[in-house]
Enzyme design. Structure first.
Site, PDB file in Angstrom:
ATOM      1  N   CYS A   1      46.404  18.754  51.013  1.00 35.35           N
ATOM      2  CA  CYS A   1      45.486  18.665  52.193  1.00 35.35           C
ATOM      3  C   CYS A   1      46.088  18.784  53.690  1.00 35.35           C
ATOM      4  CB  CYS A   1      44.595  17.181  52.167  1.00 35.35           C
ATOM      5  SG  CYS A   1      45.452  15.725  52.154  1.00 35.35           S
ATOM      6  N   THR A   2      46.994  18.271  53.618  1.00 32.79           N
ATOM      7  CA  THR A   2      48.247  18.450  54.688  1.00 32.79           C
ATOM      8  C   THR A   2      48.323  19.993  55.079  1.00 32.79           C
ATOM      9  OG1 THR A   2      49.192  16.439  54.404  1.00 32.79           O
ATOM     10  CG2 THR A   2      50.305  17.936  55.837  1.00 32.79           C
TER      11      THR A   2
END
Ligand SMILES: [Zn+2]
Length: 432
Positions: free
Chosen positions: A215-216
């Site tokens: 998700c980063t």
């Protein structure tokens, strides 16, 4: 070793006895080369050659050097574990292997080579994982040397040896000598489980972890590596479908470099270069044969000193830096009270009240001193988030969106586990 033995590899009985002539100069009597209190003589030689059992983890670049050094300094009961088979690209530095060995297990070929080359030495190979073996297996050794390129395997071995220590039984303490190299840099260290600092204590000395949370990568890139991972993990399959990235194809790397650079500009991130792109995508740990030789030699000298008590051993961290001339540095790495393996105290972590469970998990993956891939979280009886089994993952998934502060009170404890690590980490969470 006698020169004639070097030349033909066919040792007869007299060569055999000559083989350790130079080592015996050190072991026969105390002298300028040894500690003044060294109890020299037959007893030490008998222990080294007939009683001491040593385990080598890894039969790659470092492992080949370590096995050869141990055999030539007089260790005669050597065991080796390695889970890999020989690749053609290994042959430039893993000198126990030949083109005919490609595809065969490293541990087995290395053991056969050493036994043929140094008669009288017994090398027992195991082709498989360190995790296959139980405590009784590890308890049979006097010493363990790791020559690995995997952080995960080192963490496992370290935690296993720390857990093995039984205060009632001094024999259960197995010194661990760990060597590692990266390009021109390397380190060797001696770990006395529960007594000196352990591998986990110094985890934050490592280079950046190479796995980044998805998700980063997808939403909040902060590092050039995040942009490169975005290009290779998300954009490449979107544009090219099932076609795999060929990390040796300059066109593929070029494409990833362009896409990552564009992304980096959008997020004002600097530092995406061609070589970083190649490094991230290939996950390269460059290996230099001579660095391996230096580090393996340091590890084996420590093993020899520990096995014979002939001289003081390393206390406890030797660092070699060859990137800017030659610089080496020895220091005592301190034990960490909040080390999850040998410390016993919880680790304090201060996070924002607004942080979601997902954000905390990302942080645990990224933080240098934690680096837990796929962590599962619980607090007391409550499952906060579990990566497995699938039913539990599904049941706890809704918690990912929740704020940690809704689930755990200020100063509360969270237990972090991962299937790849034989220990749990206890976090004391405070909110800001
Ligand atoms: Zn520790």
């Amino acid at each position: 070793m006698a020169e004639s033995t070097m030349a033909n590899g066919n040792a007869n009985t007299s060569d055999w006895q000559d083989r350790y002539y130079h080592v015996d100069q050190v072991l026969d009597r105390p002298g300028p080369r040894t500690d003044p209190s060294f109890a020299a003589g037959e007893g030490v030689k008998d222990f080294l050659r007939n009683k001491c059992k040593i385990l080598v983890i890894g039969a790659g670049g470092l492992g080949c050097e370590i096995l050869a050094n141990l055999a030539l300094t007089g260790f005669k009961d050597i065991h080796v574990i390695d889970m890999d088979t020989i690749d053609i690209s290994n042959l430039n530095r893993q000198f126990l292997f030949r083109p005919k060995d490609v595809g065969k297990p490293k541990a087995i070929v290395a053991a056969e080579f050493i036994m043929k080359r140094v008669p009288g030495v017994k090398v027992t190979p195991y082709y498989g994982k360190i995790q296959d073996k139980d405590d009784d297996y590890y308890l049979q050794f006097n010493l363990v040397i790791c020559g690995l390129d995997s952080v995960e395997a080192r963490r496992w071995m370290n935690a296993t040896l720390v857990n093995l220590v039984d205060p009632e039984n001094p024999e259960s303490l197995k010194p661990l000598i760990d060597g590692g190299t990266e390009g021109f840099k390397g380190q060797a260290r001696v770990i006395l489980p529960t007594i000196s600092s352990c591998y986990e204590c110094s985890l934050d000395m490592l280079n950046k972890p190479t796995a980044f949370p998805i998700c980063t990568i997808a939403n909040t890139p902060r590092l050039p590596e995040h942009c490169i991972e975005w290009a290779s993990v998300l954009e490449w399959p979107r544009v090219h479908g099932d076609k795999k990235v060929d990390t040796d194809d300059p066109e593929h790397i070029g494409w990833l470099f362009q896409v990552a650079s564009k992304r980096a500009r959008e997020f004002n991130i600097e530092g995406v270069t061609w070589s970083l792109t190649q490094g991230v995508v290939k996950n390269i740990i460059p290996a230099i044969a001579s660095t391996n030789a230096i580090i393996a030699a340091s590890c084996c000298n420590e093993a020899f000193k520990i096995a014979t008590s002939s001289a003081a051993y390393l206390d406890n961290y030797f660092m070699l830096i060859g990137t800017d001339g030659v610089y080496s540095y020895t220091f005592q790495y301190e034990k960490r009270d909040d080390c999850p393996v040998c410390g016993g105290e919880s680790m304090d972590i201060s996070i924002s009240k607004e942080w979601t469970v997902e954000r905390l998990i990302d942080t645990l993956t990224e933080r240098q001193d934690i680096q837990i891939k796929k962590p599962s979280l619980s607090s007391g009886d409550m499952h906060i988030y579990f990566q497995a089994p699938p039913q539990l993952e599904q049941a706890t998934r809704p918690n990912l969106e929740k704020k940690v502060s809704e689930l755990v009170k200020d100063g509360g404890e969270i237990t972090v586990t991962a299937t790849t690590l034989p220990f749990s980490l206890s976090l004391r969470v405070t909110f800001t």
